[in-house]
Design a protein around this motif. Structure first.
Motif, PDB file in Angstrom:
ATOM      1  N   ALA A   1      28.521  18.952  48.680  1.00 21.62           N
ATOM      2  CA  ALA A   1      27.669  18.915  47.481  1.00 21.62           C
ATOM      3  C   ALA A   1      28.387  19.520  46.269  1.00 21.62           C
ATOM      4  O   ALA A   1      27.931  19.383  45.133  1.00 21.62           O
ATOM      5  N   LEU A   2      29.510  20.193  46.509  1.00 27.40           N
ATOM      6  CA  LEU A   2      30.232  20.847  45.404  1.00 27.40           C
ATOM      7  C   LEU A   2      31.402  19.977  44.947  1.00 27.40           C
ATOM      8  O   LEU A   2      31.884  19.114  45.679  1.00 27.40           O
ATOM      9  N   ASP A   3      31.868  20.257  43.758  1.00 30.88           N
ATOM     10  CA  ASP A   3      32.952  19.467  43.164  1.00 30.88           C
ATOM     11  C   ASP A   3      34.267  20.243  43.314  1.00 30.88           C
ATOM     12  O   ASP A   3      34.591  21.104  42.496  1.00 30.88           O
ATOM     13  N   GLN A   4      35.003  19.930  44.375  1.00 33.42           N
ATOM     14  CA  GLN A   4      36.225  20.691  44.671  1.00 33.42           C
ATOM     15  C   GLN A   4      37.305  20.476  43.596  1.00 33.42           C
ATOM     16  O   GLN A   4      38.037  21.392  43.253  1.00 33.42           O
ATOM     17  N   ASP A   5      37.384  19.258  43.070  1.00 35.19           N
ATOM     18  CA  ASP A   5      38.388  18.989  42.030  1.00 35.19           C
ATOM     19  C   ASP A   5      38.121  19.844  40.791  1.00 35.19           C
ATOM     20  O   ASP A   5      39.034  20.354  40.156  1.00 35.19           O
ATOM     21  N   ARG A   6      36.831  19.969  40.480  1.00 33.70           N
ATOM     22  CA  ARG A   6      36.479  20.762  39.307  1.00 33.70           C
ATOM     23  C   ARG A   6      36.830  22.241  39.507  1.00 33.70           C
ATOM     24  O   ARG A   6      37.244  22.929  38.569  1.00 33.70           O
ATOM     25  N   MET A   7      36.665  22.704  40.741  1.00 38.14           N
ATOM     26  CA  MET A   7      36.987  24.120  41.010  1.00 38.14           C
ATOM     27  C   MET A   7      38.432  24.450  40.640  1.00 38.14           C
ATOM     28  O   MET A   7      38.732  25.537  40.165  1.00 38.14           O
ATOM     29  N   LEU A   8      39.311  23.491  40.892  1.00 38.46           N
ATOM     30  CA  LEU A   8      40.734  23.744  40.649  1.00 38.46           C
ATOM     31  C   LEU A   8      41.035  23.976  39.176  1.00 38.46           C
ATOM     32  O   LEU A   8      41.911  24.769  38.828  1.00 38.46           O
ATOM     33  N   VAL A   9      40.308  23.282  38.317  1.00 40.69           N
ATOM     34  CA  VAL A   9      40.626  23.371  36.890  1.00 40.69           C
ATOM     35  C   VAL A   9      39.627  24.215  36.105  1.00 40.69           C
ATOM     36  O   VAL A   9      39.885  24.596  34.970  1.00 40.69           O
ATOM     37  N   ASP A  10      38.476  24.469  36.704  1.00 41.01           N
ATOM     38  CA  ASP A  10      37.414  25.163  35.973  1.00 41.01           C
ATOM     39  C   ASP A  10      37.112  26.485  36.680  1.00 41.01           C
ATOM     40  O   ASP A  10      36.305  26.555  37.601  1.00 41.01           O
ATOM     41  N   ARG A  11      37.786  27.537  36.258  1.00 40.46           N
ATOM     42  CA  ARG A  11      37.662  28.839  36.899  1.00 40.46           C
ATOM     43  C   ARG A  11      36.228  29.371  36.842  1.00 40.46           C
ATOM     44  O   ARG A  11      35.760  30.029  37.770  1.00 40.46           O
ATOM     45  N   ILE A  12      35.548  29.055  35.755  1.00 46.05           N
ATOM     46  CA  ILE A  12      34.184  29.573  35.604  1.00 46.05           C
ATOM     47  C   ILE A  12      33.259  28.945  36.653  1.00 46.05           C
ATOM     48  O   ILE A  12      32.468  29.636  37.306  1.00 46.05           O
ATOM     49  N   TYR A  13      33.382  27.641  36.817  1.00 46.53           N
ATOM     50  CA  TYR A  13      32.595  26.937  37.835  1.00 46.53           C
ATOM     51  C   TYR A  13      32.879  27.519  39.215  1.00 46.53           C
ATOM     52  O   TYR A  13      31.966  27.814  39.988  1.00 46.53           O
ATOM     53  N   PHE A  14      34.156  27.707  39.493  1.00 47.80           N
ATOM     54  CA  PHE A  14      34.558  28.266  40.790  1.00 47.80           C
ATOM     55  C   PHE A  14      33.970  29.661  40.998  1.00 47.80           C
ATOM     56  O   PHE A  14      33.387  29.965  42.042  1.00 47.80           O
ATOM     57  N   ASN A  15      34.096  30.522  40.000  1.00 45.72           N
ATOM     58  CA  ASN A  15      33.566  31.879  40.110  1.00 45.72           C
ATOM     59  C   ASN A  15      32.065  31.867  40.375  1.00 45.72           C
ATOM     60  O   ASN A  15      31.544  32.679  41.132  1.00 45.72           O
TER      61      ASN A  15
ATOM     62  N   ASP B   1      42.803  28.561  46.554  1.00 48.85           N
ATOM     63  CA  ASP B   1      42.626  28.918  47.965  1.00 48.85           C
ATOM     64  C   ASP B   1      41.260  28.498  48.506  1.00 48.85           C
ATOM     65  O   ASP B   1      40.791  29.057  49.508  1.00 48.85           O
ATOM     66  N   ILE B   2      40.606  27.528  47.862  1.00 50.13           N
ATOM     67  CA  ILE B   2      39.201  27.267  48.201  1.00 50.13           C
ATOM     68  C   ILE B   2      38.990  26.871  49.660  1.00 50.13           C
ATOM     69  O   ILE B   2      37.978  27.199  50.252  1.00 50.13           O
ATOM     70  N   GLU B   3      39.960  26.192  50.254  1.00 51.64           N
ATOM     71  CA  GLU B   3      39.744  25.749  51.639  1.00 51.64           C
ATOM     72  C   GLU B   3      39.741  26.913  52.630  1.00 51.64           C
ATOM     73  O   GLU B   3      39.256  26.784  53.746  1.00 51.64           O
ATOM     74  N   PHE B   4      40.305  28.059  52.196  1.00 53.61           N
ATOM     75  CA  PHE B   4      40.400  29.191  53.124  1.00 53.61           C
ATOM     76  C   PHE B   4      39.295  30.227  52.916  1.00 53.61           C
ATOM     77  O   PHE B   4      39.139  31.134  53.727  1.00 53.61           O
ATOM     78  N   MET B   5      38.569  30.124  51.826  1.00 53.65           N
ATOM     79  CA  MET B   5      37.573  31.153  51.520  1.00 53.65           C
ATOM     80  C   MET B   5      36.354  31.025  52.415  1.00 53.65           C
ATOM     81  O   MET B   5      35.793  29.948  52.548  1.00 53.65           O
ATOM     82  N   LEU B   6      35.959  32.146  53.013  1.00 55.73           N
ATOM     83  CA  LEU B   6      34.904  32.103  54.029  1.00 55.73           C
ATOM     84  C   LEU B   6      33.729  32.991  53.645  1.00 55.73           C
ATOM     85  O   LEU B   6      33.908  34.018  52.995  1.00 55.73           O
TER      86      LEU B   6
END
Lengths: 648, 235
Positions: free
Chosen positions: A357-371, A340-345
């Protein structure tokens, strides 16, 4: 349970409490052949509130009234211990004791049923209504079409004890562990293709998933099995150790307060992970995990001198907390994840994840990076008033939302009148799983206590931060096979049993229930302090300053508050204050271990990020086994495991 | 709000008694939050919950005389009462012992088969029509709230009650189950049901569970089999 009632009715009780109803005392029913209740009694002195724990505080002085709670105020100052008291208890005997009645336990019971092993299962809550298995939520089951061996090679990327998984996979007769056993345990998995075949939500070479899973059916199935006896509403508070060997467990039958000893040849610990230390929102810590999971047995192992590992590791997700704590549940929450990264505000309505500056592709597969990205936004002051980020339940999200979450959105809107399309919900980072379990060997057995097997033992998920239903299914069965092997090959009947080990625990519990303290503090008040102190330190980003503040406050609670802990209610029958007190001591210990195990690591590892040490340090690529140093402090061993290759 | 809580320790007290507490309310406050407020700030209360979101049924209580889930029941200013769920032995205060009934439901849910299912049977014997019926019954959390309010259960105590009848219906719709579940439903009181719909009215998972539709279908199937009784109710 009916079987439970039968066994209970067979007791001749020695209990000292007049509060135990007479109905429990009759001795007319035939005894169950595999689990006999035998009464014992003992005289001993009460006292030693925290004996054997590393959190023992020194003084009792400086008593002050806390909050508005009604607390007994004895004439004497300090803790008043009663004189010599008689405490009765009932002894049950079984070959195999399983503590817990969730995913790990069911998997163990499945093996027991297959192999004809009689088992006594302990559930802290009413059987079928506790933990992740005991509620009606739609679970997504995961398995590997190539079998557990291949799957574990994926899952175990962050696992330290790889040999354990090779052992588990190689001895698993059920490979591949797909929907076949689950449906034969009573499920219908009714998300179907037009031809009626199972619809796979994920269908990849290494992983398949099916949803619409309701594991309460598993509990129905095993609750009816001939070889399984269930004692529910039973809280295990200690392991029973004789000559260094675990020969069972002891605890309380909550409805009456009766003390129980379970003697067993082997004991399997299969209770769920404890996230109860992580903040508080009106009804729950910041977690979808359940309140029964308070690390009771794990912390008992610690008090007995056992080593505890992985308490620094936890698993995180996003969870709505609006309007309040009732929405922090699998049944009423609206949360988001990296899909849901595009909707998070942030609080200004900026979709922060989409920063170039962030790696959106990585967020999808790397939960730790996203968190960590979410946590950083919150740390930078861009979060809402409760320290969360915002997520709207817009039409696009609703379209892709699983039904079990959509019904939560509907509930919140129906109850509050809010339109979550227009009013984005504030979501916190929740801790949904947590380590903090005994160190075990490659055969699931405690390294300190022979005879104790732990489904979620340290280094099983390690940096993954807790457990997973799939992993519990693999390791629960393996724990049962190991425990049966132990009984067959290694177990020796004790020459003599020293009952004092159990009696000391009953002394501790009775003291907790009956002690009166001038200016006493109720356990629930202390529990909230522990949760508040630990929350800032045990998130995704853990600064040294936050860790140090938590260390200081937890030490203060141990030294100043715990000695003053006293109950407003001294009854034995389902005494919530008493249960709170027992759990508070466990939560404090687990909080302390969790903070300490992070603090000593000069690095970033697993799910947590330390800004002062942003990289992983190979010197610390190990499990930390923490133990009581015997002087009121903590010590740890660095435990490494051979880096064995997985079989092809 | 003034919250009157029915207290009872059956091993000490001669009978239940009421105690009134002043509880400050806030917007969207739930009954569970109100009870937690009392426990945290005023006096220890024995109450039970685990899921906080209508999935487990452990927090079922009587609120102003109506069976509800404390977790999703909103409270308001004024005087209100909370008491243990009616019809069950009280363990302490708001905690009741529902295990006998829940065991009966669990045993009913256990699938009856001659032999375990094979992978092929799993994929060939289910229909989407059956799956659509089954999936909504999954949300019955076996809390007993419907059984407490059921007038048929009061009039005909032998009637198994709606939550257990749902379990029978679940296995009747389950093509993998090989027992005669229609017979079980009729013997358990399918025709004693008064078709009043009280169960759906109090059901806390009413978005998914539509009792009357299920009872009607069971009755139609029973009628087709000739499994009728002399004086059916609610026809």
């Amino acid at each position: 349970m009916d079987k439970d009632e039968q066994v209970m009715a067979a007791l001749v009780k020695a209990g000292p409490s007049k509060e135990v109803p007479d109905a429990e005392v009759s001795g007319k029913e035939p005894r169950s052949p595999w689990s006999e209740g035998v009464s014992r009694r003992s005289f001993f002195k009460l006292g030693g509130l925290l004996a054997g724990t590393a959190v023992v505080g020194a003084g009792l002085g400086g008593c002050s009234q806390e909050g508005g709670a009604k607390v007994p105020d004895s004439a004497s100052s300090g803790a008043a211990t009663k004189g010599e008291t008689e405490i009765g208890y009932t002894v049950y005997e079984t070959d195999m004791l399983v503590i817990g009645a969730g995913f790990g336990s069911v998997s163990a019971c499945s093996e027991a049923a297959r192999l004809g092993q009689k088992v006594l299962v302990i559930d802290k809550g009413p059987y079928g209504f506790g933990g992740a298995c005991g509620m009606n939520w739609d679970v997504v089951y995961t398995w590997s079409p190539k079998g557990t061996e291949a799957q574990d090679s994926v899952f175990a990327r962050r696992t330290v004890n790889k040999q354990l998984f090779i052992n588990a996979a190689k001895s698993d007769p059920y490979q591949p562990d797909d929907y076949l056993p689950i449906i034969n345990w009573g499920e219908t998995l009714n998300d179907r293709n037009p031809d009626g075949s199972i619809h796979l939500k994920v269908d990849m070479p290494m992983s398949q998933q099916a949803e619409w899973g309701f594991p309460r059916h598993w509990l129905d199935h095993f609750g009816k099995a001939d070889n399984i006896t269930i004692h529910d509403y039973t809280m295990i508070t200690d392991i029973f150790v004789n000559d260094g060997v675990c020969i069972g467990a002891v605890g309380i039958y909550l409805p009456t307060g009766e003390f129980r000893v379970y003697r067993s040849k082997a004991t399997i610990l299969a209770a769920g992970g404890c996230t109860g230390i992580y903040g508080w929102v009106t009804l729950s810590p910041v977690t979808n995990n359940v309140p029964d999971n308070t690390s009771d047995v794990e912390m008992a192992v610690f008090r007995k001198g056992g080593r505890i590992g992985d308490s620094e590791h936890a698993a995180y997700d996003m969870m709505g907390i609006v309007p309040s704590g009732w929405a922090s549940s699998e049944g009423s929450m609206f949360g988001g994840d990296s899909l849901d990264i595009e909707f998070m505000l942030d609080k200004d309505g900026v979709a922060f994840c989409m920063d170039p500056a962030l790696d959106q592709d990585r967020m999808l597969v790397d939960r730790i990076y996203f968190n960590q990205i979410v946590a950083q936004v919150i740390m930078d002051g861009r979060g809402g008033p409760n320290g969360g980020i915002y997520l709207p339940a817009n039409d696009e999200i609703r379209k892709q939302m699983r039904y079990m979450y959509l019904r939560c959105v509907n509930l919140i809107e129906e109850k509050t009148g809010a339109d979550l399309r227009e009013e984005p919900m504030e979501c916190l980072i929740e801790m949904y799983e947590h380590g903090g379990t005994p160190i075990i060997d490659d055969n699931m057995m405690s390294t300190e206590f022979a005879g104790l097997f732990c489904v979620r033992g340290a280094a099983t998920l390690a940096e993954g931060g807790g457990s997973h239903q799939n992993r519990n299914r693999v390791l629960g069965g393996y724990a049962m096979r190991c425990a049966m092997e132990y009984i067959k090959k290694s177990y020796k009947e004790p020459e003599k049993i020293d009952w004092q080990d159990a009696e000391k625990e009953f002394s501790r519990l009775t003291d907790l229930r009956t002690r009166e303290v001038s200016g006493g503090i109720r356990p629930i008040t202390i529990q909230r302090k522990i949760q508040r102190a630990t929350y800032p330190a045990m998130g995704v980003i853990r600064t040294t300053a936050d860790l140090e503040a938590a260390r200081k406050e937890l030490a203060r609670i141990a030294e100043e508050d715990i000695p003053k802990m006293a109950l407003s209610d001294h009854a034995s029958a389902y005494n919530r204050d008493w249960k709170d007190a027992i759990e508070t001591i466990n939560l404090l210990q687990l909080a302390r271990l969790s903070v300490e195990a992070t603090y000593v690591r000069p690095e970033t590892r697993g799910s947590f990020y330390r800004p002062e040490y942003p990289e992983a340090n190979d010197d610390w690529k190990c499990t930390l086994g923490f133990y009581d140093d015997g002087k009121g402090g903590l010590a740890f061993d660095k435990i490494t495991w051979p880096d064995v290759p997985y079989p092809a | 709000m003034k919250l009157t809580i029915t207290r009872f320790n059956p091993s000490v007290d001669a009978k239940p008694y009421d105690q009134v507490f002043d509880v400050p309310t806030f917007e969207n406050m739930t009954l569970l939050e109100a009870v937690m407020y009392v426990h945290e700030n005023l006096e220890p209360i024995s109450f039970d919950y685990t899921c906080r979101g209508r999935l487990c049924g452990r927090c079922s209580v009587m609120y102003d005389g109506i069976p509800v889930f404390a977790c999703i029941q909103f409270v308001s200013e004024g005087s209100h009462t909370v008491a243990p769920l009616e019809g069950f032995p009280v363990i302490r205060d708001l905690i009741v012992d529902k295990r006998r009934e829940q065991k009966a439901i669990a045993d009913t849910y256990e699938r009856v088969r001659i032999a375990p299912l094979t992978r092929e049977e799993i994929n060939s014997q289910m229909t989407t029509e059956a799956a659509d019926k089954l999936r909504w019954i999954e949300y019955c959390c076996r809390c007993q709230v419907c059984t407490v309010i059921c007038p048929a259960k009061k009039d005909t105590p032998q009637y198994m009650g709606p939550s257990r009848l749902l379990a029978v219906a679940y296995r009747h719709f389950d093509p993998y189950d090989q027992a005669d579940r229609l017979l079980e439903a009729v013997a358990g009181g399918l025709w004693d049901c008064q078709m009043c719909g009280s169960c759906t009215k109090v059901c806390q998972n009413s978005p998914e569970i539509h009792h009357l539709d299920i009872w009607k279908e069971l009755r139609a199937d029973a009628t087709a089999r000739g499994l009728t009784v002399a004086n059916p109710k609610g026809v």
